[in-house]
Design a protein around this motif. Structure first.
Motif, PDB file in Angstrom:
ATOM      1  N   LYS A 245      27.627  42.352  39.006  1.00 34.48           N
ATOM      2  CA  LYS A 245      27.269  43.481  38.138  1.00 34.48           C
ATOM      3  C   LYS A 245      28.419  43.842  37.201  1.00 34.48           C
ATOM      4  N   SER A 246      29.634  43.799  37.728  1.00 38.74           N
ATOM      5  CA  SER A 246      30.785  44.167  36.899  1.00 38.74           C
ATOM      6  C   SER A 246      30.952  43.197  35.741  1.00 38.74           C
ATOM      7  N   LYS A 248      28.644  41.412  34.295  1.00 41.59           N
ATOM      8  CA  LYS A 248      27.588  41.646  33.310  1.00 41.59           C
ATOM      9  C   LYS A 248      27.891  42.893  32.483  1.00 41.59           C
ATOM     10  N   ALA A 249      28.306  43.963  33.170  1.00 39.31           N
ATOM     11  CA  ALA A 249      28.611  45.205  32.457  1.00 39.31           C
ATOM     12  C   ALA A 249      29.778  44.979  31.503  1.00 39.31           C
ATOM     13  N   GLY A 250      30.777  44.212  31.967  1.00 39.02           N
ATOM     14  CA  GLY A 250      31.944  43.937  31.144  1.00 39.02           C
ATOM     15  C   GLY A 250      31.561  43.189  29.873  1.00 39.02           C
ATOM     16  N   ALA A 252      28.637  43.164  28.398  1.00 39.80           N
ATOM     17  CA  ALA A 252      27.869  44.060  27.522  1.00 39.80           C
ATOM     18  C   ALA A 252      28.807  45.010  26.771  1.00 39.80           C
ATOM     19  N   LEU A 296      37.483  46.209  42.386  1.00 40.09           N
ATOM     20  CA  LEU A 296      36.449  46.817  41.550  1.00 40.09           C
ATOM     21  C   LEU A 296      37.069  47.847  40.593  1.00 40.09           C
ATOM     22  N   PRO A 297      37.877  48.783  41.094  1.00 42.17           N
ATOM     23  CA  PRO A 297      38.541  49.685  40.151  1.00 42.17           C
ATOM     24  C   PRO A 297      39.474  48.916  39.217  1.00 42.17           C
ATOM     25  N   ILE A 299      38.888  46.038  37.831  1.00 44.15           N
ATOM     26  CA  ILE A 299      38.076  45.567  36.708  1.00 44.15           C
ATOM     27  C   ILE A 299      37.887  46.708  35.706  1.00 44.15           C
ATOM     28  N   ALA A 300      37.622  47.917  36.242  1.00 44.66           N
ATOM     29  CA  ALA A 300      37.464  49.075  35.365  1.00 44.66           C
ATOM     30  C   ALA A 300      38.756  49.311  34.576  1.00 44.66           C
TER      31      ALA A 300
END
Lengths: 410, 298
Positions: A245-246, A248-250, A252, A296-297, A299-300
């Protein structure tokens, strides 16, 4: 048209495109370090695993000492190695805490229960009574006797030594069974009573065999009680799902930035987009080279730094436009714009770096990962904005490919 | 072009900006004092089970099984037919195992997606560390700004940051959105981001002050600087928001709240950098001036 500059430009574009493909696509399956995006270590929240913080607790029979904590760590390492996971982490934190991290493990809860189990190791006499447990065993080391025969030396804690003295006295000529998890691992015969708590088991065929037995005995029991302070487990499916998901979001988010930059800043926007791709590749390379663990954080944090990388370009282009409005030529406009933008970019990024450094210092686990990716991102973004974007803009302007200043946003 | 038209004067209208900020912050502060924050297990201590059952399951069924262990008070959150997040008091390892086994046997099989246990000590440490980090970061930034700009701008920037932190805390309190350790990271990031935004404007003011014409009022210098940096402020805010919205809509549930906090913070940070930091600095400068005048008269 200036063909030499155009050629340079085309060359750079081809090189970056090749690196980009090598970064993510398995073009050469035989080359181990390609695609290098795969080399970036994934945190527990992405590949599944367990993170646990254990704390040594005082009990009447064994108060916490730094030696006991160190021993407990060694034992946990042995127990953890039994799971055969890649790169397990066993770390001491403060005086009495131990952090353990295991990645890609099937039943993380079971692993945690195993870590804190106190006594696997038992010493039994022939009639099956347990006389001693691993808790009373101080150390077990391998060695050789005078004639060079391999042996294992045992040393008991004072209370254990006393019991051991009585037991050996009563069992001369008989075996003592040493059991690990109810399995007999050794059954040496008692030759003489041992009053001082220092026993030797021999002979062994090699020093290595003795070494292995010693490890087994040492890892048998925790010298101190451990309590779980914090435990976080992530199943492998959830981890993979988060990663997916990350990404894909990245993609986009990145696509939106790229489109916006071209629409608003036109030709310089295109150059900034290219610089942004270079930026992303550089950051991934650095992550892979420095063995940064991606969480995960994290990646953010990386994506946030992407926004800040764009910011540096935005500041430069706004300045560049102003210089063009003021009637400067393309070439001198680029240099003046960069010069005046640099101070703003530097000061603003330093303050953000301060926040990231504080976050790194006080944070733990995933938060630290976030601070690391953010910091690397900020540093690289300053570098690419000031060097790559500038070089490319000069190249584009110098090639006379586009001479209309309107295309530069003026 | 906005920069040439300057539709309004930032400094002359500053009371309006202050009122808007106060209107946003005050309800949040009231909520913070009356109902506080919805603290997750990271702060309070406790256990969390993120479960995926093999077959559609009802909340009552899960609660029934938990009741056997005296855990009927647990918070049970259902998302989708089979996915549950259960929060309980802290469970020891064997207790945890017993609960999971019971759920597995009685409700037709369950996979554990996430299992977290946080002792109360860890939670207190987190709160202490978070506050300490906030304090240290603020002091370091004021020092840096005082060195590169001036001390009063540092204070103005910190007030703008405080504004952003209060907005995030307030909204999370009003809607009782759960706060965990990633929230702390989000707040600290916003501090870094908001100050970054503010500094770019201060940099412009610093530069314009060098070329200040004789008789040009300070409020006009600030106003010009704000309009000159307006396109950058908006564009940068937008690009970061693009990324965050993508994450909010498509990213995993685990960082949902973190991304939400970042989104609120970036928006608030963009506002406070433009509408609060420089006007507040202007008020500081005016106070300084008035103090000097008084001193001269006496």
């Amino acid at each position: 048209m200036k063909w030499d500059k155009l050629l340079k430009l085309a060359g750079i574009i081809v090189i970056v495109a090749v690196v980009a493909v090598l970064a993510v696509k398995p073009v050469f399956p035989d080359v181990k370090w390609l695609p290098f995006a795969k080399l970036i270590k994934q945190g527990l929240d992405l590949q599944g695993g367990v993170h646990v913080v254990l704390e040594a607790q005082d009990t009447p029979e064994s108060p916490v000492t730094s030696d006991r904590v160190k021993q407990a760590m060694a034992i946990i390492e042995n127990r953890v190695n039994a799971y055969g996971v890649a790169e397990p982490i066993v770390q001491q934190q403060g005086d009495r805490r131990i952090i353990v991290e295991l990645a890609g493990i099937n039943d993380p809860d079971e692993a945690v229960r195993n870590m804190i189990k106190t006594a696997y190791l038992e010493f039994k006499t022939e009639d099956g009574t347990t006389v001693l447990t691993g808790r009373q065993l101080k150390t077990a080391t391998e060695g050789t006797d005078q004639s060079g025969v391999a042996e294992v030396n045992l040393e008991f804690e004072p209370d254990g030594a006393k019991i051991f003295a009585e037991v050996t006295k009563a069992n001369v000529g008989k075996p003592i069974y040493i059991l690990l998890d109810n399995q007999v691992i050794q059954a040496p015969n008692v030759q003489t009573p041992i009053p001082d708590g220092k026993a030797r088991i021999s002979p062994y065929a090699s020093l290595e065999e003795a070494h292995n037995v010693a490890i087994l005995l040492r890892s048998g029991a925790l010298p101190v009680k451990l309590e779980v302070m914090e435990k976080r487990t992530v199943g492998p499916t959830l981890g993979a799902d988060s990663l997916d998901k990350s990404i894909k979001a990245g993609i986009a988010g990145l696509a939106a930035i790229l489109v916006f930059m071209v629409l608003y800043y036109r030709l310089p926007g295109l150059v900034a987009d290219f610089a942004l791709v270079v930026y992303a590749l550089l950051v991934l390379l650095i992550f892979a080279a420095l063995h940064v663990t991606m969480t995960l954080p994290g990646i953010a944090g990386f994506l946030l730094s992407l926004g800040m990388a764009v910011d540096a370009n935005v500041i430069i282009f706004e300045r560049f436009r102003e210089e063009l409005w003021a009637g400067k030529t393309l070439r001198s406009g680029i240099d003046a714009g960069f010069k005046r933008a640099f101070v703003a970019i530097f000061d603003s990024n330093v303050t953000t770096l301060i926040a990231a450094a504080v976050l790194y210092y006080f944070g733990t686990g995933p938060i630290k990962g976030f601070a690391v990716t953010l910091s690397i991102g900020i540093l690289v973004s300053m570098f690419t904005a000031i060097t790559v974007t500038r070089y490319l803009l000069h190249l584009v302007a110098g090639s006379n490919l586009v001479r209309n200043v309107k295309m530069y946003g003026a | 072009m906005l920069r040439d038209k300057k539709p309004f004067h930032f400094i002359k209208l500053r009371k309006i900006w202050y009122v808007i900020s106060i209107l946003v912050i005050v309800p949040g502060i009231i909520s913070l004092f009356s109902q506080g924050l919805n603290l997750g297990i990271d702060f309070r201590g406790g256990s969390l089970l993120d479960l995926k059952f093999n077959q559609p399951t009802a909340v009552e069924q899960v609660r029934g099984v938990l009741a056997d262990f005296g855990l009927e008070g647990a918070s049970i959150q259902r998302s989708g037919e089979t996915d549950f997040i259960v929060r309980t008091k802290e469970l020891a390892e064997d207790e945890n195992l017993a609960v999971l086994q019971a759920l597995d046997q009685k409700l037709g099989g369950v996979a554990v997606q996430r299992n977290e246990r946080v002792g109360p000590v860890i939670g207190q440490e987190l709160i202490r560390k978070a506050l300490l980090a906030l304090g240290v970061a603020s002091v370091l930034m004021v020092v840096y700004i005082a060195w590169r700009f001036e001390f009063k701008q540092g204070i103005a920037a910190i007030i703008a940051i405080l504004h952003d932190v209060l907005v995030i805390l307030g909204i999370f309190s009003i809607f009782q959105i759960e706060v965990d350790s990633t929230f702390v990271a989000a707040v600290l990031t916003i501090i870094g981001y908001s100050i970054n935004d503010t500094i770019v404007i201060f940099d412009r003011i610093r530069e314009n002050m060098l070329y200040r014409k004789k008789g040009e009022a300070l409020e006009d210098v600030i106003n010009n600087s704000l309009w000159q940096t307006m396109a950058r402020s908006i564009n940068t805010g937008l690009t970061v928001i693009f990324v965050l919205v993508a994450f909010f809509l498509m990213g995993g549930a685990t960082i949902h709240n973190m991304v939400l906090a970042l989104l609120i913070g970036v928006s608030s940070g963009a506002y406070s950098s433009i509408f609060n930091a420089s006007p507040i600095w202007y008020d500081f400068k005016k106070m300084e001036e008035r103090g000097r005048l008084k001193g001269a008269k006496a």
